[in-house]
Write an enzyme that holds these catalytic residues in place. Structure first.
Site, PDB file in Angstrom:
ATOM      1  N   TYR A   1      -0.260   8.456  -2.488  1.00  0.00           N
ATOM      2  CA  TYR A   1      -0.190   8.208  -3.928  1.00  0.00           C
ATOM      3  C   TYR A   1      -1.365   8.899  -4.643  1.00  0.00           C
ATOM      4  O   TYR A   1      -1.302   9.160  -5.832  1.00  0.00           O
ATOM      5  CB  TYR A   1      -0.279   6.705  -4.228  1.00  0.00           C
ATOM      6  CG  TYR A   1       0.953   5.868  -3.916  1.00  0.00           C
ATOM      7  CD1 TYR A   1       2.064   6.389  -3.260  1.00  0.00           C
ATOM      8  CD2 TYR A   1       0.986   4.522  -4.298  1.00  0.00           C
ATOM      9  CE1 TYR A   1       3.166   5.591  -2.985  1.00  0.00           C
ATOM     10  CE2 TYR A   1       2.096   3.724  -4.034  1.00  0.00           C
ATOM     11  CZ  TYR A   1       3.178   4.256  -3.370  1.00  0.00           C
ATOM     12  OH  TYR A   1       4.269   3.460  -3.106  1.00  0.00           O
ATOM     13  N   GLY A   2      -2.432   9.126  -3.885  1.00  0.00           N
ATOM     14  CA  GLY A   2      -3.690   9.573  -4.489  1.00  0.00           C
ATOM     15  C   GLY A   2      -3.645  10.929  -5.166  1.00  0.00           C
ATOM     16  O   GLY A   2      -4.523  11.271  -5.954  1.00  0.00           O
TER      17      GLY A   2
ATOM     18  N   CYS B   1     -11.143   3.374  -1.382  1.00  0.00           N
ATOM     19  CA  CYS B   1      -9.919   3.907  -0.773  1.00  0.00           C
ATOM     20  C   CYS B   1      -9.685   3.118   0.511  1.00  0.00           C
ATOM     21  O   CYS B   1     -10.642   2.836   1.254  1.00  0.00           O
ATOM     22  CB  CYS B   1     -10.094   5.392  -0.465  1.00  0.00           C
ATOM     23  SG  CYS B   1      -8.701   6.098   0.424  1.00  0.00           S
ATOM     24  N   THR B   2      -8.431   2.780   0.755  1.00  0.00           N
ATOM     25  CA  THR B   2      -8.093   1.964   1.930  1.00  0.00           C
ATOM     26  C   THR B   2      -8.589   2.575   3.243  1.00  0.00           C
ATOM     27  O   THR B   2      -8.823   1.850   4.209  1.00  0.00           O
ATOM     28  CB  THR B   2      -6.567   1.828   2.039  1.00  0.00           C
ATOM     29  OG1 THR B   2      -5.980   3.136   1.867  1.00  0.00           O
ATOM     30  CG2 THR B   2      -6.024   0.886   0.998  1.00  0.00           C
ATOM     31  N   HIS B   3      -8.707   3.902   3.280  1.00  0.00           N
ATOM     32  CA  HIS B   3      -9.034   4.578   4.539  1.00  0.00           C
ATOM     33  C   HIS B   3     -10.528   4.561   4.892  1.00  0.00           C
ATOM     34  O   HIS B   3     -10.892   4.717   6.044  1.00  0.00           O
ATOM     35  CB  HIS B   3      -8.596   6.039   4.478  1.00  0.00           C
ATOM     36  CG  HIS B   3      -7.114   6.236   4.495  1.00  0.00           C
ATOM     37  ND1 HIS B   3      -6.268   5.569   3.645  1.00  0.00           N
ATOM     38  CD2 HIS B   3      -6.330   7.035   5.261  1.00  0.00           C
ATOM     39  CE1 HIS B   3      -5.025   5.955   3.894  1.00  0.00           C
ATOM     40  NE2 HIS B   3      -5.044   6.842   4.866  1.00  0.00           N
TER      41      HIS B   3
ATOM     42  N   ASP C   1       0.861  -1.185   0.000  1.00  0.00           N
ATOM     43  CA  ASP C   1       0.000   0.000   0.000  1.00  0.00           C
ATOM     44  C   ASP C   1       0.896   1.233   0.000  1.00  0.00           C
ATOM     45  O   ASP C   1       2.079   1.161   0.323  1.00  0.00           O
ATOM     46  CB  ASP C   1      -0.882   0.000   1.257  1.00  0.00           C
ATOM     47  CG  ASP C   1      -1.800   1.218   1.313  1.00  0.00           C
ATOM     48  OD1 ASP C   1      -2.512   1.463   0.327  1.00  0.00           O
ATOM     49  OD2 ASP C   1      -1.773   1.949   2.316  1.00  0.00           O
ATOM     50  N   SER C   2       0.295   2.368  -0.326  1.00  0.00           N
ATOM     51  CA  SER C   2       1.035   3.628  -0.302  1.00  0.00           C
ATOM     52  C   SER C   2       1.477   3.992   1.117  1.00  0.00           C
ATOM     53  O   SER C   2       2.421   4.738   1.296  1.00  0.00           O
ATOM     54  CB  SER C   2       0.154   4.744  -0.850  1.00  0.00           C
ATOM     55  OG  SER C   2      -1.058   4.792  -0.121  1.00  0.00           O
TER      56      SER C   2
ATOM     57  N   GLU D   1      -6.408  10.151   8.819  1.00  0.00           N
ATOM     58  CA  GLU D   1      -5.056   9.932   9.370  1.00  0.00           C
ATOM     59  C   GLU D   1      -4.827  10.757  10.631  1.00  0.00           C
ATOM     60  O   GLU D   1      -4.036  10.384  11.479  1.00  0.00           O
ATOM     61  CB  GLU D   1      -3.989  10.257   8.317  1.00  0.00           C
ATOM     62  CG  GLU D   1      -4.073   9.295   7.161  1.00  0.00           C
ATOM     63  CD  GLU D   1      -2.734   8.791   6.658  1.00  0.00           C
ATOM     64  OE1 GLU D   1      -1.707   9.402   6.976  1.00  0.00           O
ATOM     65  OE2 GLU D   1      -2.745   7.784   5.929  1.00  0.00           O
TER      66      GLU D   1
ATOM     67  N   CYS E   1      -3.766  -0.841  -2.084  1.00  0.00           N
ATOM     68  CA  CYS E   1      -4.012   0.569  -2.406  1.00  0.00           C
ATOM     69  C   CYS E   1      -4.904   0.694  -3.654  1.00  0.00           C
ATOM     70  O   CYS E   1      -4.586   0.140  -4.703  1.00  0.00           O
ATOM     71  CB  CYS E   1      -2.659   1.228  -2.662  1.00  0.00           C
ATOM     72  SG  CYS E   1      -2.765   2.954  -3.112  1.00  0.00           S
ATOM     73  N   ASN E   2      -5.993   1.417  -3.513  1.00  0.00           N
ATOM     74  CA  ASN E   2      -6.895   1.594  -4.652  1.00  0.00           C
ATOM     75  C   ASN E   2      -6.247   2.428  -5.753  1.00  0.00           C
ATOM     76  O   ASN E   2      -6.468   2.180  -6.936  1.00  0.00           O
ATOM     77  CB  ASN E   2      -8.200   2.270  -4.208  1.00  0.00           C
ATOM     78  CG  ASN E   2      -9.133   1.305  -3.541  1.00  0.00           C
ATOM     79  OD1 ASN E   2     -10.059   0.795  -4.142  1.00  0.00           O
ATOM     80  ND2 ASN E   2      -8.865   1.006  -2.279  1.00  0.00           N
ATOM     81  N   THR E   3      -5.446   3.419  -5.365  1.00  0.00           N
ATOM     82  CA  THR E   3      -4.799   4.258  -6.378  1.00  0.00           C
ATOM     83  C   THR E   3      -3.804   3.427  -7.193  1.00  0.00           C
ATOM     84  O   THR E   3      -3.761   3.515  -8.430  1.00  0.00           O
ATOM     85  CB  THR E   3      -4.099   5.465  -5.706  1.00  0.00           C
ATOM     86  OG1 THR E   3      -5.026   6.117  -4.828  1.00  0.00           O
ATOM     87  CG2 THR E   3      -3.587   6.447  -6.723  1.00  0.00           C
TER      88      THR E   3
HETATM   89  N1  DGL Z   1      -4.038   3.954  -0.155  1.00  0.00           N
HETATM   90  C1  DGL Z   1      -4.634   5.021  -0.944  1.00  0.00           C
HETATM   91  C2  DGL Z   1      -5.837   4.464  -1.729  1.00  0.00           C
HETATM   92  O1  DGL Z   1      -6.438   3.471  -1.358  1.00  0.00           O
HETATM   93  C3  DGL Z   1      -5.051   6.200  -0.089  1.00  0.00           C
HETATM   94  C4  DGL Z   1      -3.891   7.016   0.443  1.00  0.00           C
HETATM   95  C5  DGL Z   1      -3.037   7.632  -0.662  1.00  0.00           C
HETATM   96  O2  DGL Z   1      -3.499   8.584  -1.320  1.00  0.00           O
HETATM   97  O3  DGL Z   1      -1.932   7.164  -0.843  1.00  0.00           O
HETATM   98  O4  DGL Z   1      -6.161   5.004  -2.752  1.00  0.00           O
END
Ligand code: DGL
Length: 265
Positions: free
Chosen positions: A42-43, A183-185, A10-11, A151, A73-75
């Site tokens: 990463y987003g 998104c992971t969050h 993940d990012s 966060e 990570c979705n991005t």
């Molecule tokens: N992990 C990223 C996602 O799921 C969210 C945090 C980021 O922007 O890196 O897209």
């Protein structure tokens, strides 16, 4: 049987929501997690940069002899998964494929997708859903302030509710019947999102879908680890700050156990 670990990247630390689901579905599996905390988020980055970072993350895990790779990570899933697949000698699970398959089974009229600017700008979810059902209506929305708010621990109360209202009001007006938390969050604020959107909107969580499809795959291919109540978890991060434990445990949903190591990619 295959006792090699599952690699998850993940990012940053948000991908621990995916580890949480994998642990629930596959308690005996060893897991190696890589969070690129030095370069998160990463987003907000360009496609080229996300591709490059995702490849570096994948190579790190591949060299540690994982039996499969999970892009939490979705991005990265939206912008880097196809590049990762090109170089990976092991199967790659991304957030998008199992999630859109789930959406297809629900026979929905209108689906909302929320995520980072990178995920939403790629239209990866929309395009994948349309491939399975050309008639489905998809409404995508970037919610860039949710990641930093979560966060900072704003997971309930006035601030997060105001942000949810700001971002999700247009989706509510559109009368969507399901919402992908791309998104992971976002699983961390599922309750608040549900509260705002109402019981009639199904929330689809890619973390749960990844864990379910991974578990099915390992079982079908006879690649599950032998029963082992002492499964190992190793957490690698590219930067280790004093806030690590607090933030990591929020995403993991429990006390962090296993080793934590700082590495350079
Ligand atoms: N992990 C990223 C996602 O799921 C969210 C945090 C980021 O922007 O890196 O897209």
């Amino acid at each position: 049987m295959n006792a090699r670990p599952i690699g998850v990247f993940d990012s940053g630390l948000g991908g621990l929501t995916v580890v949480n689901e994998i642990k629930k579905a596959l308690p005996y599996e060893d897991i190696i997690y890589l969070g690129d905390t030095a370069r998160v988020p990463y987003g907000t980055r360009s496609k080229e940069v996300v591709k490059k970072f995702s490849l570096e993350d994948a190579i790190f895990l591949i060299t540690r002899k994982v039996k499969c790779l999970v892009i939490a990570c979705n991005t990265s899933s939206a912008l880097g998964a196809s590049e990762v697949r090109k170089i990976s000698p092991v199967p790659v699970f991304d957030a998008i494929s199992p999630t859109v398959k789930k959406v297809a089974t629900l026979s929905l009229r209108k689906t909302g997708v929320i995520g980072t600017r990178g995920t939403i700008g790629s239209h990866a979810y929309r395009d994948a859903i349309k491939k399975l059902n050309a008639k489905s209506k998809i409404i995508e929305l970037a919610c860039p302030l949710l990641v930093p708010a979560i966060e900072e621990g704003e997971t309930s109360g006035q601030l997060i509710r105001a942000l949810i209202r700001k971002y999700l009001t247009p989706l509510k007006k559109e009368k969507i019947d399901s919402l992908i938390l791309a998104c992971t969050h976002y699983p961390i604020i599922k309750k608040e999102i549900k509260r705002f959107m109402g019981q009639g909107v199904a929330l689809i969580d890619p973390a749960e879908e990844i864990a379910a499809s991974l578990s099915l795959y390992l079982e079908e291919k006879n690649l599950l680890a032998p029963e082992n109540p002492k499964a190992k978890r190793i957490y690698f991060v590219t930067d280790l700050t004093s806030r690590f434990i607090g933030v990591a445990e929020m995403f993991l949903g429990e006390r962090i156990s296993g080793s934590i190591k700082k590495v350079s990619l």
